[in-house]
Write an enzyme that holds these catalytic residues in place. Structure first.
Site, short mmCIF file in Angstrom:
data_model
loop_
_atom_site.label_atom_id
_atom_site.label_comp_id
_atom_site.label_asym_id
_atom_site.label_seq_id
_atom_site.Cartn_x
_atom_site.Cartn_y
_atom_site.Cartn_z
N HIS A 95 0.86 -1.20 0.00
CA HIS A 95 0.00 0.00 0.00
C HIS A 95 0.89 1.23 0.00
CE1 HIS A 95 -3.18 2.81 1.14
NE2 HIS A 95 -4.01 1.87 0.75
N ASP A 124 -7.87 -5.50 0.05
CA ASP A 124 -8.33 -6.38 -1.03
C ASP A 124 -7.92 -7.82 -0.85
OD1 ASP A 124 -7.54 -3.56 -2.87
OD2 ASP A 124 -9.56 -4.35 -2.66
C1 SDX Z 1 -6.31 -0.02 -2.86
O1 SDX Z 1 -4.60 4.49 -2.04
C2 SDX Z 1 -5.49 3.84 -1.38
O2 SDX Z 1 -5.87 4.19 -0.28
C3 SDX Z 1 -6.07 2.67 -2.12
C4 SDX Z 1 -7.06 1.81 -1.35
C5 SDX Z 1 -8.34 2.54 -1.06
O3 SDX Z 1 -9.06 2.13 -0.14
O4 SDX Z 1 -8.67 3.47 -1.83
O5 SDX Z 1 -6.48 1.38 -0.13
C6 SDX Z 1 -7.46 0.57 -2.15
O6 SDX Z 1 -6.07 0.32 -3.98
C7 SDX Z 1 -5.41 -0.97 -2.11
C8 SDX Z 1 -4.18 -1.41 -2.97
C9 SDX Z 1 -4.67 -2.49 -3.93
N1 SDX Z 1 -3.58 -2.87 -4.89
C10 SDX Z 1 -2.97 -4.02 -4.82
O7 SDX Z 1 -3.13 -4.85 -3.92
C11 SDX Z 1 -2.03 -4.28 -5.99
C12 SDX Z 1 -0.68 -4.82 -5.48
N2 SDX Z 1 0.01 -3.76 -4.76
C13 SDX Z 1 0.94 -2.94 -5.49
O8 SDX Z 1 0.76 -2.82 -6.84
C14 SDX Z 1 1.46 -1.74 -4.73
O9 SDX Z 1 1.74 -2.15 -3.47
C15 SDX Z 1 0.58 -0.50 -4.67
C16 SDX Z 1 0.15 -0.07 -6.02
C17 SDX Z 1 -0.62 -0.75 -3.82
C18 SDX Z 1 1.42 0.60 -4.03
O10 SDX Z 1 2.44 0.89 -4.89
P1 SDX Z 1 3.55 2.00 -4.52
O11 SDX Z 1 3.24 2.70 -3.25
O12 SDX Z 1 3.77 2.86 -5.75
O13 SDX Z 1 4.78 1.12 -4.20
P2 SDX Z 1 5.85 0.65 -5.25
O14 SDX Z 1 5.13 0.10 -6.44
O15 SDX Z 1 6.80 1.76 -5.44
O16 SDX Z 1 6.54 -0.57 -4.48
C19 SDX Z 1 7.60 -0.34 -3.58
C20 SDX Z 1 8.44 -1.63 -3.62
C21 SDX Z 1 8.83 -2.03 -5.04
O17 SDX Z 1 10.01 -2.82 -4.93
P3 SDX Z 1 11.46 -2.10 -5.21
O18 SDX Z 1 11.35 -1.37 -6.54
O19 SDX Z 1 11.69 -1.17 -4.05
O20 SDX Z 1 12.45 -3.24 -5.28
O21 SDX Z 1 7.62 -2.72 -3.13
C22 SDX Z 1 7.42 -3.66 -4.17
C23 SDX Z 1 7.74 -2.96 -5.48
O22 SDX Z 1 8.17 -3.89 -6.47
N3 SDX Z 1 6.01 -4.07 -4.10
C24 SDX Z 1 5.57 -5.32 -4.25
C25 SDX Z 1 4.18 -5.24 -4.06
N4 SDX Z 1 3.83 -3.97 -3.83
C26 SDX Z 1 4.97 -3.26 -3.86
N5 SDX Z 1 6.22 -6.48 -4.51
C27 SDX Z 1 5.43 -7.58 -4.60
N6 SDX Z 1 4.08 -7.58 -4.44
C28 SDX Z 1 3.43 -6.44 -4.17
N7 SDX Z 1 2.11 -6.46 -3.99
#
Ligand code: SDX
Length: 437
Positions: A311, A368
């Protein structure tokens, strides 16, 4: 909305040999902000913050998230207390009007919402244009904006009474519209709302009752649905809420702004994650394959991510996920369902929370991760999950939109950019051009 920011000193910035002073403002909770609205005027520079990781887009008094501690407050009330003690329509009142309603305030609000649950009959003809196998979000996105064509009597967003009537209509009609989307996708007749039922009960009946059978609501499923609506109601300035605020800042009416929010919510990184998370758990299939998927999620060369994990704000357990997991256990116990998917989810969570990669990046289950297990048990197909998220989030979008319209500081949102394209150059006739490839 009356501003509640208080001055907390000045920030000094050295820019191109010039010292710029910008006010630091304090809120009631959370980080202070540096108010940069005069930066360009003072120093001729913009700030750059793709994804808005360090940028507050507005002042708001509706929801507060403490990402480090995993706290979520709606008008100051913790989400777990609301999920335990309140109901969705009462939380809707709280988000919209800022306080928990007295009994008479709630009775009046409940009656107002109930009186708007029906849809204009001509809206039903919109559905016949869709293929039966259209994604439910395509049908929802396509019909929400069209609602405005049927209720032109309350479209002036600067008229508080008209705005409130449009807000009540949307809160009331979204479940009816969502139920029609579901019924159309499975080829069953539409079911009209029954105003003797509660919000969640009415919705489940419109989705699952059929003319050929008597419908008996299940109180455990009704409570679970109502709680899922509460857990998805609002969440600060997430992608879809920011979309609604930006759309509304142009003066677009609530139906247009909410339909923009529906479109933004559809993405798998946002509201589409609940559908993707259950599909992922199904693909994993059993607890002994979890390790393989955790490795995939950690592999930088593999685009696979654990859906329902991570998140932007929570760097601790999403408090909604905790309540969701408890609700999943309750529903499956009540229905006497042994769903292997729940075991896969728990095994995945256990391994991920002990794995350095996730611990280092503070990746925890989010709202989720478990919701799909419950929605699946209630009887919804995965393609309906984001529609259900949109039904719940409509009150959050409307409350935030309403607050933005009432905010005296509100202006049309118009971000700037850092331009790194071609410098100015003269036109070249086609006969003089050389291939760029
Ligand atoms: C919702 O914003 C809100 O409040 C949203 C929400 C709401 O109620 O409105 O809470 C609802 O959207 C919840 C989130 C649902 N999405 C997912 O579950 C999809 C999977 N999660 C990711 O795609 C990600 O965690 C996000 C999109 C939720 C957040 O992305 P960020 O903050 O831009 O983080 P990032 O992509 O920069 O990740 C940081 C690091 C990265 O690794 P490095 O580049 O540092 O090596 O963490 C890793 C990412 O690769 N990472 C994950 C991961 N999420 C982040 N690695 C594996 N699996 C994951 N799920």
């Amino acid at each position: 909305m009356k501003s509640n920011m208080t001055p907390a000193g000045m920030a000094k910035l050295e820019v191109n040999g010039k010292t710029v002073e910008l006010p630091i403002m304090k809120g009631v909770d959370g980080p202070d902000v540096i108010d940069v609205r005069t930066l360009y005027k003072q120093a001729g520079v913009f700030t750059l913050d793709p994804g808005f990781t360090s940028t507050a887009s507005c002042e708001s008094q509706i929801t507060f998230i403490d990402g480090e501690q995993g706290r979520l407050l709606h008008r100051g009330y913790p989400i777990d207390q609301l999920a335990e003690n309140s109901g969705f329509l009462e939380v809707a009142y709280l988000l919209l009007y800022g306080h928990l309603p007295t009994q008479s305030e709630f009775t009046d609000f409940d009656k107002k919402i109930t009186m708007h649950t029906m849809l204009h009959t001509q809206i039903d003809s919109f559905f016949s244009g869709f293929r039966r196998d259209s994604h439910p979000m395509a049908m929802l996105a396509g019909t929400v904006a069209a609602l405005s064509a049927f209720y032109p009597d309350a479209m002036d967003i600067h008229d508080a009474e008209q705005r409130e009537l449009a807000i009540h209509r949307m809160i009331a009609k979204m479940p009816t519209l969502a139920a029609r989307v579901y019924k159309y996708s499975i080829g069953q007749p539409f079911v009209e709302p029954d105003n003797n039922l509660s919000y969640a009960e009415n919705f489940l009946r419109m989705c699952f009752s059929v003319p050929a059978e008597r419908y008996a609501p299940n109180p455990v499923l009704t409570r679970a649905m109502d709680r899922i609506f509460i857990l998805h109601a609002d969440h600060e300035q997430n992608a879809s809420t920011s979309t609604v605020r930006l759309a509304g800042s142009s003066g677009a009416h609530p139906y247009a702004s909410i339909s923009a929010g529906v479109a933004s919510l559809w993405g798998p990184s946002h509201g589409g994650a609940n559908e993707a998370a259950l599909n992922m758990l199904r693909e994993i299939g059993s607890a002994d394959r979890v390790g393989e998927y955790v490795q995939k999620a950690k592999d930088p060369s593999d685009s696979f991510r654990l859906m329902g994990f991570g998140h932007r704000v929570y760097k601790n357990y999403d408090p909604r996920a905790k309540v969701m997991q408890e609700t999943a256990n309750e529903v499956l116990d009540e229905l006497n369902i042994k769903d292997p998917i729940l075991d896969v989810a728990k095994a995945l969570e256990k391994i991920a929370l002990e794995d350095e990669y996730f611990v280092e990046r503070k990746l925890y289950p989010n709202v989720d991760f478990y919701s799909g297990v419950i929605l699946n048990a209630i009887g919804f197909p995965t393609t309906m999950f984001t529609v259900l998220f949109a039904v719940a989030r409509t009150i959050g979008w409307l409350s935030q939109l309403n607050e933005s319209i009432e905010d005296p500081a509100a202006r049309i949102g118009r971000p700037r950019q850092l331009y790194t394209g071609a410098g100015q150059r003269d036109f070249v006739a086609v006969r003089d051009r050389v291939s760029q490839s």
